[in-house]
Scaffold this active site. Structure first.
Site, PDB file in Angstrom:
ATOM      1  CB  CYS A 204      26.056  98.417  69.657  1.00 55.65           C
ATOM      2  SG  CYS A 204      27.038  97.738  68.327  1.00 55.65           S
TER       3      CYS A 204
ATOM      4  CE1 TYR B 136      22.485  77.213  67.886  1.00 54.30           C
ATOM      5  CE2 TYR B 136      24.150  77.469  69.595  1.00 54.30           C
ATOM      6  CZ  TYR B 136      23.904  77.143  68.380  1.00 54.30           C
ATOM      7  OH  TYR B 136      24.833  77.112  67.431  1.00 54.30           O
TER       8      TYR B 136
HETATM    9  N1  LLP Z   1      29.650  64.994  65.097  1.00 53.21           N
HETATM   10  C1  LLP Z   1      28.992  65.769  63.926  1.00 53.21           C
HETATM   11  C2  LLP Z   1      29.017  65.498  62.778  1.00 53.21           C
HETATM   12  C3  LLP Z   1      28.706  66.971  64.542  1.00 53.21           C
HETATM   13  O1  LLP Z   1      27.983  67.874  63.414  1.00 53.21           O
HETATM   14  C4  LLP Z   1      28.449  67.420  65.750  1.00 53.21           C
HETATM   15  C5  LLP Z   1      27.914  68.748  66.233  1.00 53.21           C
HETATM   16  C6  LLP Z   1      29.132  66.457  66.802  1.00 53.21           C
HETATM   17  C7  LLP Z   1      29.355  65.437  66.185  1.00 53.21           C
HETATM   18  C8  LLP Z   1      29.178  66.768  68.074  1.00 53.21           C
HETATM   19  O2  LLP Z   1      27.969  66.835  68.836  1.00 53.21           O
HETATM   20  P1  LLP Z   1      27.699  67.350  70.289  1.00 53.21           P
HETATM   21  O3  LLP Z   1      27.890  65.729  71.102  1.00 53.21           O
HETATM   22  O4  LLP Z   1      28.700  68.246  70.927  1.00 53.21           O
HETATM   23  O5  LLP Z   1      26.227  67.425  70.540  1.00 53.21           O
HETATM   24  N2  LLP Z   1      26.877  75.269  68.451  1.00 53.21           N
HETATM   25  C9  LLP Z   1      25.755  74.411  68.905  1.00 53.21           C
HETATM   26  C10 LLP Z   1      26.152  73.136  68.534  1.00 53.21           C
HETATM   27  C11 LLP Z   1      26.242  72.590  67.250  1.00 53.21           C
HETATM   28  C12 LLP Z   1      26.719  71.246  67.085  1.00 53.21           C
HETATM   29  C13 LLP Z   1      27.229  71.081  65.760  1.00 53.21           C
HETATM   30  N3  LLP Z   1      27.508  69.476  65.395  1.00 53.21           N
HETATM   31  C14 LLP Z   1      25.523  74.776  70.477  1.00 53.21           C
HETATM   32  O6  LLP Z   1      26.347  75.734  70.808  1.00 53.21           O
HETATM   33  O7  LLP Z   1      24.637  74.170  70.932  1.00 53.21           O
END
Ligand code: LLP
Length: 420
Positions: free
Chosen positions: A343, A317
């Site tokens: 790598c 990201y």
């Molecule tokens: N609920 C649903 C349906 C979701 O898809 C997500 C996150 C959350 C709750 C929690 O969201 P948060 O509060 O953590 O923003 N890998 C990415 C983030 C992907 C989030 C996916 N869904 C990163 O490293 O920023």
């Protein structure tokens, strides 16, 4: 607010010097503060006092059992997106009636497990899924409680990969189609309609998109009652509240909660929230050791022992994570890329970063990596996944062992025809 602080130029996690843990467990490792986790959850729960609510930690942000257990014991529910997360959640002691299940691609076996467990609610993402869940519930002699995930077409103003509430995203169902979905759902024998679900994205740093999404959900709720007599008991507004990695200034928990409290105070409905990042993000760091310094033609490189397989966010990201020395030295500063051993040129933790001069053997802390850190790590380049450690006051515990080389080949099997 977190509990990683300097005392006499040494980075501590609560009352334990990070260096002490590094000496004992080796590097790299993820390190979590119990006090920060507890404080974040409590602050989140308190911000919503005044309305009926259930905080369901979004497991995907960090599924370490110790963290799940800590949250389960603090009255938290769980937001899951897979059978694996259901399994972990049950192992950690979450009551099934506090588990909500989201995700666009639930498999039959996962649906069956969740039905048998008796979870609070399925957040449905398509009409096909609704029909399948009705069928499976019938077969298992259950009634599935459901919400439909609506896509309010609100721009969360975040990274495109983690924006989910726009028309072009694969998530949810647009409002008009959702009305039809509810009409269908309310006539199905093994379905009980109890909620509306909505999650617009992640790392959102303004209150406006949440307010807009809630407005849309609220008007849908009113329409469902007036047009179809459907009583909605739960509004699930998902997660998404951003944190400070660098110079972001997301709304405070109070400001964030205010949007919901004001809008829902006159409604007989229970609010579900699915925070992930905001509970665990700043409660964790990744500790890595400097291997080499290298002067390239145009750039300085600091080569460390953690790579993109251990922390994917910077390259995936272009995410910023502050990098701090574990022992602060009185040195000059230098601008360098902090890169891993993999790598690929995409293997970096930081680009063009102004850092204290470090040399081989020094330890660095990659800050705010408690969310989407370890969980997104992989074995790429046959690198064992790193250890995870939790600190409480002056104690620490390895909550996940570093993988061994033997772990890397566990489950692999040589076909007999190789010997032919
Ligand atoms: N609920 C649903 C349906 C979701 O898809 C997500 C996150 C959350 C709750 C929690 O969201 P948060 O509060 O953590 O923003 N890998 C990415 C983030 C992907 C989030 C996916 N869904 C990163 O490293 O920023």
């Amino acid at each position: 607010m977190h509990h990683f602080t300097y005392r006499e130029n040494q980075l501590y996690c609560e009352d334990v010097p990070v260096q002490t843990i590094a000496a004992a467990v080796g590097t790299p490792f993820y390190l979590y503060s119990h006090a920060t986790l507890t404080r974040h959850l409590k602050a989140f729960q308190e911000a919503f006092e005044g309305i009926d609510h259930l905080v369901c930690f979004s497991a995907k942000a960090n599924t370490n059992l110790a963290i799940l257990k800590l949250f389960a014991a603090s009255g938290c529910g769980l937001d899951i997106v897979s059978g694996g997360e259901l399994y972990r959640g049950r192992q950690a002691g979450f009551a099934p009636d506090r588990i909500v299940y989201s995700g666009v691609g639930k498999r039959i076996d996962e649906i069956d497990d969740a039905l048998k467990a008796g979870i609070l609610m399925f957040n449905l993402e398509s009409v096909d899924e609704l029909k399948l869940i009705d069928q499976r519930a019938g077969r298992l002699n259950r009634r599935a409680r459901v919400a439909i995930r609506v896509n309010p077409d609100v721009d969360p103003k975040t990274h495109p990969y983690i924006s989910t509430g726009l028309k072009k995203n694969k998530f949810g169902i647009d409002t008009e189609a959702a009305i039809e979905g509810y009409r269908l759902a309310s006539g199905l024998e093994h379905i009980e309609v109890i909620g509306i679900d909505c999650h617009i994205g992640s790392q959102i740093t303004e209150a406006g998109p949440f307010e807009d999404a809630l407005k849309s959900v609220k008007s849908l709720m009113i329409r469902l009652k007036s047009e179809m007599g459907i009583d909605i008991k739960y509004i699930d507004m998902g997660g998404g509240l951003g944190i400070t990695y660098g110079d972001e200034s997301p709304p405070s928990l109070k400001e964030y909660a205010k949007a919901f409290l004001k809008s829902l105070e006159d409604m007989a409905v229970s609010l579900i929230l699915e925070p992930g990042r905001v509970l665990v993000g700043n409660a964790g760091i990744l500790v890595t050791r400097v291997l080499y310094n290298k002067a390239g033609q145009d750039k300085q490189f600091i080569i460390v022992d953690a790579g993109m397989n251990d922390l994917l966010r910077p390259t995936l990201y272009n995410a910023f994570h502050a990098i701090e020395p574990v022992v602060r030295l009185d040195t000059s500063f230098t601008v360098a890329d902090v890169v891993g051993p993999i790598c690929e040129s995409g293997d970096f933790l930081a680009l063009d970063r102004n850092l204290a001069d470090v040399t081989g053997g020094d330890l660095l802390a990659v800050m705010s990596t408690g969310a989407y850190g370890f969980v997104m790590s992989s074995n790429y380049c046959s690198r064992p996944r790193v250890a995870e450690v939790m600190v409480k006051n002056d104690q620490y515990h390895v909550v996940k062992q570093r993988e061994t080389y033997a772990d890397l080949i566990r489950g692999e099997s040589l076909p007999p025809f190789l010997d032919d």
